[in-house]
Enzyme design. Structure first.
Site, PDB file in Angstrom:
ATOM      1  N   ASN B 112      26.700  30.827  38.466  1.00 22.90           N
ATOM      2  CA  ASN B 112      25.194  30.566  38.903  1.00 22.90           C
ATOM      3  C   ASN B 112      24.523  29.593  37.909  1.00 22.90           C
ATOM      4  OD1 ASN B 112      24.222  32.642  37.232  1.00 22.90           O
ATOM      5  ND2 ASN B 112      23.991  34.193  38.850  1.00 22.90           N
ATOM      6  N   THR B 140      33.935  33.582  38.579  1.00 22.13           N
ATOM      7  CA  THR B 140      33.286  34.776  37.809  1.00 22.13           C
ATOM      8  C   THR B 140      34.084  36.021  37.806  1.00 22.13           C
ATOM      9  OG1 THR B 140      31.239  36.224  37.930  1.00 22.13           O
ATOM     10  CG2 THR B 140      31.699  35.245  39.769  1.00 22.13           C
ATOM     11  N   ASP B 142      32.573  38.766  37.155  1.00 20.65           N
ATOM     12  CA  ASP B 142      31.493  39.513  37.477  1.00 20.65           C
ATOM     13  C   ASP B 142      31.323  39.921  38.831  1.00 20.65           C
ATOM     14  OD1 ASP B 142      30.832  40.582  34.721  1.00 20.65           O
ATOM     15  OD2 ASP B 142      29.510  38.894  34.426  1.00 20.65           O
ATOM     16  N   GLY B 186      31.031  43.671  32.625  1.00 14.46           N
ATOM     17  CA  GLY B 186      30.007  43.699  33.617  1.00 14.46           C
ATOM     18  C   GLY B 186      28.558  43.841  32.907  1.00 14.46           C
ATOM     19  N   ARG B 296      39.992  39.466  31.100  1.00 12.09           N
ATOM     20  CA  ARG B 296      40.119  38.041  31.845  1.00 12.09           C
ATOM     21  C   ARG B 296      41.117  37.113  31.138  1.00 12.09           C
ATOM     22  NH1 ARG B 296      34.414  36.085  29.416  1.00 12.09           N
ATOM     23  NH2 ARG B 296      35.088  34.847  27.565  1.00 12.09           N
TER      24      ARG B 296
END
Lengths: 395, 395
Positions: B112, B140, B142, B186, B296
């Site tokens: 974002n 993302t 998350d 997170g 990731r």
């Protein structure tokens, strides 16, 4: 091999922490035992010596072959294990249980503590005049077992460490913003952290620094090394194991707040403590990564060579027991020649019991950290596939 | 789609932390652009906005197709990224650079914050009368991006969390000796830790407890929950994310010793602190596991659906730009029906810029921790393969 001994039940038992291929050794032994006339049934002990004393058994002979195959590719201990050792008073109880079940073949899968218990059980049986063949099947992620080229479990853990450092390093390359301490397993020996060197494929690939517990090192030395790498590359990946000692022989990061009755070394938090210290000294951002138990518990990182050898060790144990051997541990013997190949051998249980094989001094690079090319050549076939990360042209 | 706009160069840029499939979006965009007459060349920016200001470019159009394919399966940011935002004073400089290079198409891949910068660049170009088409490609781990069913990167990270908790849980089952806190990524939202529920295949499979940052919880509550599970099973696996807050809204485990000038929340050490606290309260052995960045950065855990969607988002961005769209972000739109399928859509950049989508209250189970079956049904196709661990019969 023909069987010359008694007919009776076989029993498999796990000791200590699991590895990625412990179940491959179990499957190898059970598959080898199928159809052997001397083995009337194959019992599996649930949860190690604690389960044996409670006679908590399952029938391994009745497991479908496809399930055994699937289990062989599943890390952990499918039987369950425990860390409890065998007390002096336990041996008569154990012999009594084995005799009542007519167990004549016992396969202990474990590290040097487990081999010690196996040796003493074999001795107790001899002393009691009970015919029992006890064979040890080596397993350790730490590779600290003596008398074998390496132990099943190490190759997969080495592959994990190398892949993890490569992948975490690749992630950190993208942002080039900080110092990262990657803490690997390995409480007393440097075998695992040394394998992180397999992550390097190009100059300046991570890990940039590797420390080994066989060579204690001061926080000052580490800070100086990190500062030089950071100045040149803009980031720095440090590989260090949970058992790294400082120049006084004390573990880095032992937790001063561990409650009474707990081993402070077990509650160490080395990577985090070291990263904090580097931040303070160097005024740089530093963090830690600790992939932890995933290093022995993820099937995706199993080394094909390690799986094959673990299975062969299980098979060799059954063959040896049926051939009349007892009081021995299966070993891996590297064959001479340009291509990697290991056969299995035998060594007396007491030759490995309670001994710890440390990372050889001649494989530590001259500066006292990092490893030599000879170690890399030795470890590469055990870990197997650790391919380079592709890079865009111009990057 | 036919092209009606200007001919010029395209440019791809990464912002923020990498994901497992960020490079798949990059590869998708570059592959889609090949042979398009409107795109004269395809520049890649090295290391994000910092690199753009330095005009540090590579030629993406010249990369071999096979290399782009390989890159698409490689986690991280193949271009390099940065965390620096775009300052007000940067926009004229950026426009000047773009104009000098005749760049008419800009593809921002990020979260974002990146979408905010993309929106303002599009606005600055409009205000300056410079024809520029700016498209955002979401990424993302998350899953905190608004206006899209989910974002590329989340599915693979969710798969990792589920596999890691399953595998660490399987390892801990073997020894049944302690409480283990698994700390997932997170920072503010519970999407990732919630996915750990995919690890369960049988009753009493780990994780036994899942907490979500959207529902703050006291240390007392956690200790009580853990005590009950431990009494029943002899071990307990707790899944909790790095951003979990206590009942006062404070992060668990914020590091009181973080040096001045550092964000204490960034230096939190939640799993370790929580495990220590549980040891003290419950007089049980407790440890923590923090698989960290591997979640990731490992190609082995990429979700096939996530990879496919990431690539399609990259392709859709190029298609949209050539069709005349600007100031929009690509979205994933879940299609109704019994089988999972997502198509791509578009949303205004400003509708996602700076917004954070939290885990929905209706997917938190009634007791305030753990997740509902509806969430599991929603997340399962995104994560893909998380098969059960095989177990021996009788174990």
């Amino acid at each position: 091999m023909a069987s010359h001994g008694p007919r009776g039940a076989a029993l498999a038992i796990h000791g200590g922490g699991p590895t990625a291929v412990l179940n491959a050794s179990l499957a190898g032994a059970v598959l080898e035992a199928r159809g052997r006339r001397a083995i009337s049934r194959f019992l599996g002990v649930r949860f190690g010596v604690v389960g044996l004393l409670k006679e908590d058994f399952i029938d391994l002979g009745a497991q479908p072959v496809e399930l055994l195959e699937a289990i062989s590719w599943t890390p952990g201990s499918a039987l369950g294990s425990c860390r409890r050792g065998v007390d002096e008073a336990d041996y008569p109880l154990l012999l009594d249980i084995l005799a009542r079940r007519q167990v004549r073949f016992v396969f202990f899968m474990g590290g040097n503590g487990t081999m010690c218990a196996a040796d003493r059980l074999a001795e107790a049986a001899r002393a009691a005049g009970y015919e029992l063949r006890v064979i040890g099947i080596p397993k350790t992620i730490d590779n600290d077992l003596d008398r074998t080229d390496h132990a099943p479990g190490y190759g997969s853990a080495a592959r994990f460490v190398a892949c993890a450092v490569r992948d975490i390093g690749g992630d950190l390359w993208s942002l080039r913003e900080r110092v990262t301490v990657v803490e690997t397993m390995g409480r007393n020996t440097g075998w695992l952290v040394a394998a992180s060197a397999l992550a390097r494929h190009r100059e300046d690939d991570p890990p940039h620094l590797i420390y080994l517990p066989e060579h204690p090192v001061s926080a000052d030395r580490i800070a100086g090394d990190v500062e030089r790498v950071y100045a040149r590359l803009g980031y720095c990946v440090v590989a260090v194991c949970e058992g790294q000692r400082d120049e006084d022989g004390e573990p880095f990061g032992a937790d001063a707040f561990a409650p009474d009755g707990f081993d402070r070394r077990l509650s160490a938090n080395l990577g985090h403590t070291l990263a904090r210290g580097l931040e303070r000294r160097l005024k740089l951002r530093a963090r830690s990564e600790k992939p932890g138990l995933l290093g022995r518990s993820s099937s995706l990182f199993i080394s094909a060579a390690d799986h094959d050898e673990a299975m062969r060790c299980g098979r060799a144990a059954v063959q040896a027991a049926l051939a009349g051997v007892s009081g021995m541990m299966i070993t891996l013997v590297r064959e001479p020649g340009p291509d990697y190949r290991c056969s299995t051998g035998l060594t007396e249980l007491r030759s490995v019991a309670g001994r710890e094989r440390r990372f050889p001094r001649q494989w530590i690079a001259a500066k006292g950290s990092d490893v030599t090319p000879e170690f890399l050549a030795w470890v590469a076939p055990l870990a197997g596939e650790v391919p380079p990360r592709p890079r865009l042209q111009g990057c």
